[in-house]
Every structure is written in C-alpha cells, then in structure tokens.
Design an enzyme around this catalytic site. Structure first.
Site, PDB file in Angstrom:
ATOM      1  N   ASP A  89       0.859  -1.181   0.000  1.00  0.00           N
ATOM      2  CA  ASP A  89       0.000   0.000   0.000  1.00  0.00           C
ATOM      3  C   ASP A  89       0.898   1.236   0.000  1.00  0.00           C
ATOM      4  O   ASP A  89       1.688   1.433   0.928  1.00  0.00           O
ATOM      5  CB  ASP A  89      -0.889  -0.028   1.245  1.00  0.00           C
ATOM      6  CG  ASP A  89      -1.834   1.161   1.336  1.00  0.00           C
ATOM      7  OD1 ASP A  89      -1.689   2.107   0.538  1.00  0.00           O
ATOM      8  OD2 ASP A  89      -2.702   1.157   2.228  1.00  0.00           O
ATOM      9  N   HIS A 234      -1.765  19.745 -23.008  1.00  0.00           N
ATOM     10  CA  HIS A 234      -1.358  19.396 -24.372  1.00  0.00           C
ATOM     11  C   HIS A 234      -1.351  20.600 -25.318  1.00  0.00           C
ATOM     12  O   HIS A 234      -0.339  20.911 -25.956  1.00  0.00           O
ATOM     13  CB  HIS A 234      -2.292  18.339 -24.969  1.00  0.00           C
ATOM     14  CG  HIS A 234      -2.325  17.043 -24.227  1.00  0.00           C
ATOM     15  ND1 HIS A 234      -1.290  16.604 -23.430  1.00  0.00           N
ATOM     16  CD2 HIS A 234      -3.267  16.069 -24.179  1.00  0.00           C
ATOM     17  CE1 HIS A 234      -1.598  15.425 -22.929  1.00  0.00           C
ATOM     18  NE2 HIS A 234      -2.790  15.078 -23.360  1.00  0.00           N
TER      19      HIS A 234
END
Length: 469
Positions: A89, A234
């Site tokens: 974890d 982007h």
C-alpha cells in the site's frame, strides 16, 4: 546531492505497474527500448496487487502482444529478466522500508509514478523519509493539479524534498515526433522561419479532435472535462512550441525559458471568448452525473502579447465524439494583393501551413494556382513516416529521456503554473454548456467564435485530398 540532469538512472521503479497506463503504454515502450538495446537497468514494479513476479511478466507479455507489437521472444526474455515486483500500500510507511532494503545505496533510481495525482506528494514524501531521493529523479503523469491553487500546493510539496531538476512532469504530447520536431522545422528552414510572425501569419488554429466519447471513463472524465484534460496541458504546450523564440542554447532550461516567455505573454482567458459543449448522450454514460455541466468540447480565442505575435488571433478547440481523430496546427498566411494581370483582380486564397500531429504525422503547404478563371488549391504534403522513417513512440521517447536525464521533453514548474493561471478564469466562471450531436464538429456557437475570421477548417486527413479547402 541534487541530480545534475546528466547522469543516467540505473534503476527504474514504476509505482502502479499493474494499472491501465502500464498495460496500454509502458510495457510496450519498455519492450521497444529493449529491442533497440537502449534499456540497461533493472525494473522494479510497485503496486497493491498481491501477485508473484511471474504473473507480472505474464501481464507484460499480454499487454505487449495486445498492443500490436510483434513479440520477439529473445527481446521479451531480456525484458522479463529485468522485472521484479514489490506488493504494498503506497500510503503505508512499511512499504518504503521494504523498498529501501530492496534498493540499497548503489542505485540512482528513476521513480515513475503511474498513480492518481492525489498520491504524488504522499509517495514522494514517504520516499524522502527513508532517504531514497538523494540521487533520484521522479516522473509524474498529468494532471499536475486541477487548478492554479492545487498546482501551487503540489509543486510546493514536491519542491520541499526535491530539486526542480529532479522532477520530470510527463505530458505525452511532448514526446510525439512532430511536437519534438517543431523546433527544428521552424528554425532550421529559412523558408519557414521568415514566415513565422505577425507580418506573414494572420491567425492560428489548433484542433485536437477525437472520434470517440468518454466510453468507460465517465467517473474520471466528469470530474475533469476537456479544458483540464487536454487544453491546459497538451494544447498550450504545443502552442508554446509553435510560437516561441529560438532557444539560445541546447539545455532543457534554454528551451523551457522560451516556452515560459510565451505563457507570460498570454492574458488569462476570457470566458466571453470561450464556447463549451457537451455531446448528446454524455449524461447517460456510467459514472457521469445526470445533471453534469462538464464540457466534452471547448473552443476558445486567445492572443500572445509580444513583438512576434501581437494582434494575431489564436483559436484552440478540442472535443470528443467529433467526426475524426486528428490533431493539427494550422497557420493562415496573409492575403496577397489583387493581381493586376488578372481580369477580375481577385486575390488568391491565403496560403496555409498545416502540421499534423496525429494520425500519420506530417506537414502540408497549401498554395494557390490559377485554373481557367478560378483559383485552385495545391497541396504539397510530407508524411514524416515516409520521409523520416518509423518514429519512436511518445512513451518510448519519454522513458528513455527520463532514464538518461534529458529534461527537454518534460514540463517545468513555472510553465505549469502559468498555464493554470491562463485557464483559471474559465474554471471560476465557466461558460454555458451547448449540446451537440455525436459526429458533428461541436456546437454552432463554436463557429460564431470565429466571426470575422477564417472559419474552422476541415482537418487534413491522410485519406482525403481536399481537406482544408
């Protein structure tokens, strides 16, 4: 000791190696690097799945074969021999104690965090607690925050334990061949360099269209939307490369300084110059709120207030469920005067320069010729794959750059914060949502955004001969 940005990593640690990104992109990129004999370090995967390493190898083989890559057994065996696995974890400090025992003091690792963004800072802080960052780099996937305040907080937490040159912010668009080549196309070719300013260019359009909807990503996408998903990162990164001044040297900071100058020259976006759309049927997708106001389409106008581009309107649009999958940059050159030697003196249509980023990257120069009494477009097309050879794939390029310490293909802290500053008004005061049909080019209001300018152009596609006319 901070990373000097030049030494190569000799260990790759991938957090989240059993996730979607590894299945869709990372394993294939690693295989391609192995096939080119560019991979020369062990790979340690970290994830919560309690599986043996043999199971991880099986997943890698399935992912690579499913990607369309033809698997060479000798190459795959070399890659499989590099893989090891640690289950745990990532919010549990015990995992990092085990990781420290596994890594020891001999490695200069690249940690690649293919994890939800909320875990970036906790993972890095846990690595710092067991002294695993001294000679390391850390690569994190977008999104880098969900607004300006969260981006500032994330950068603050990362910078508390890392130097800036140790942080690699991954935007896979920066690894695409035509994006990488932009710098060279612009500045190595006098024929282009002389045209690339406000004196020759009348306007710029950048389109990122996808011909599919949200599909099975409804829960993720509904909390994000097109503006956060592709525009803030982007498209603004591509815009910076399209419009920046030439870097004064070869370093990553030389390049990023010029990109940052572009962002600083952009005012915050005006909601009145933004159109948001949502395709019909979006709210029926599993995980999407029935009354969702999340945009699946966005179109906007902006400008760059500097000497080269002052007064040139820039239009960006991005959306899902549009007619085609295509990403392109289109520059419109100014009209020539009417021609006195023609009977009607009618000027030719403006020339266009088109850079296609996806699919089949290439470049088009659109000229005009007189046929009878009318003008006809002539297209001079180049396919990069045909002219330059089979390109490296974005994640292949980015992983290699990360391992070798080449930071030119990664976004820098100041640019991330500037792009969030630019889009923040659209997050604080979102425009109304316009519905549009799947398979259309978005809502009609997106056309009105360009009133008085060239309308949105049909993108240039490899299979068509008249796109852009």
């Amino acid at each position: 000791m901070a990373d000097d940005g030049k030494s190569s990593s000799n260990l790759l640690v991938i957090f989240g190696i059993t996730g979607d990104l590894a299945r869709k992109m990372t394993f294939r990129a690693l295989y391609r690097l192995e096939s080119r004999e560019l991979l020369d370090c062990p790979i340690l995967g970290v994830a919560s799945d309690d599986i043996p390493v043999e199971k991880l190898v099986e997943r890698a083989r399935k992912a690579i074969g499913g990607s369309g890559e033809k698997v060479d057994e000798a190459v795959f065996d070399r890659l499989a021999g590099r893989l090891s696995y640690l289950s745990g974890d990532v919010t549990d400090g015990q995992l990092y104690s085990l990781l420290a025992d596994e890594i020891g003091s001999d490695y200069q690792p690249l940690y690649y965090l293919e994890m939800p963004p909320a875990l970036f800072a906790p993972i890095v802080e846990n690595l710092a607690k067991v002294d695993l960052l001294q000679r390391a780099r850390v690569a994190v996937e977008k999104p880098f925050g969900h607004d300006l305040a969260s981006a500032l907080e994330l950068n603050s937490r990362l910078r508390a334990v890392l130097d800036e040159d140790q942080i690699l912010r991954v935007d896979h668009f920066l690894g695409k061949q035509p994006v990488v080549e932009l710098e060279y196309l612009r500045f190595a070719n006098q024929a282009l360099a002389e045209l690339w300013d406000r004196h020759s260019v009348s306007e710029i359009q950048i389109t990122m269209a996808e011909d599919f909807g949200v599909e099975d990503r409804g829960k993720f996408y509904d909390a994000v939307g097109a503006l956060r998903d592709v525009v803030q990162n982007h498209l603004l990164q591509v815009l910076a490369l399209v419009t920046m001044e030439p870097p004064c040297g070869p370093s990553a900071d030389d390049l990023n300084d010029k990109k940052a100058e572009i962002f600083r020259g952009m005012a915050p976006l005006d909601p009145a110059r933004c159109v948001r759309g949502q395709y019909r049927g979006y709210t029926d997708v599993a995980g999407v709120a029935r009354n969702s106001q999340t945009e699946t389409f966005v179109a906007l106008r902006t400008e760059i207030d500097n000497w080269r581009w002052a007064g040139v309107p820039i239009f960006l649009r991005a959306g899902k469920a549009l007619p085609e999958r295509v990403t392109e940059v289109r520059l419109f050159l100014r009209k020539v005067p009417g021609l006195a030697f023609l009977s009607n003196r009618r000027p030719a249509e403006p020339n266009q320069i088109v850079l296609r980023i996806d699919p089949d990257p290439g470049m088009r120069l659109q000229l005009s010729a007189q046929v009878g009494d009318s003008w006809q477009d002539i297209h001079l097309d180049s396919s990069f794959a045909q002219d330059l050879g089979d390109p490296e794939r974005p994640y292949e390029r980015l992983l290699y750059a990360g391992l070798t310490g080449d930071r030119q293909l990664f976004a820098r802290e100041d640019s991330i914060e500037e792009t969030w500053r630019i889009v923040q008004p659209l997050l604080d005061n979102p425009a109304e949502i316009h519905q549009y049909d799947r398979g259309s080019w978005g809502p009609d209001a997106a056309q009105a955004l360009l009133r008085g300018h060239r309308g949105w152009q049909e993108p240039w596609l490899p299979s068509t001969t008249n796109a852009g006319q």
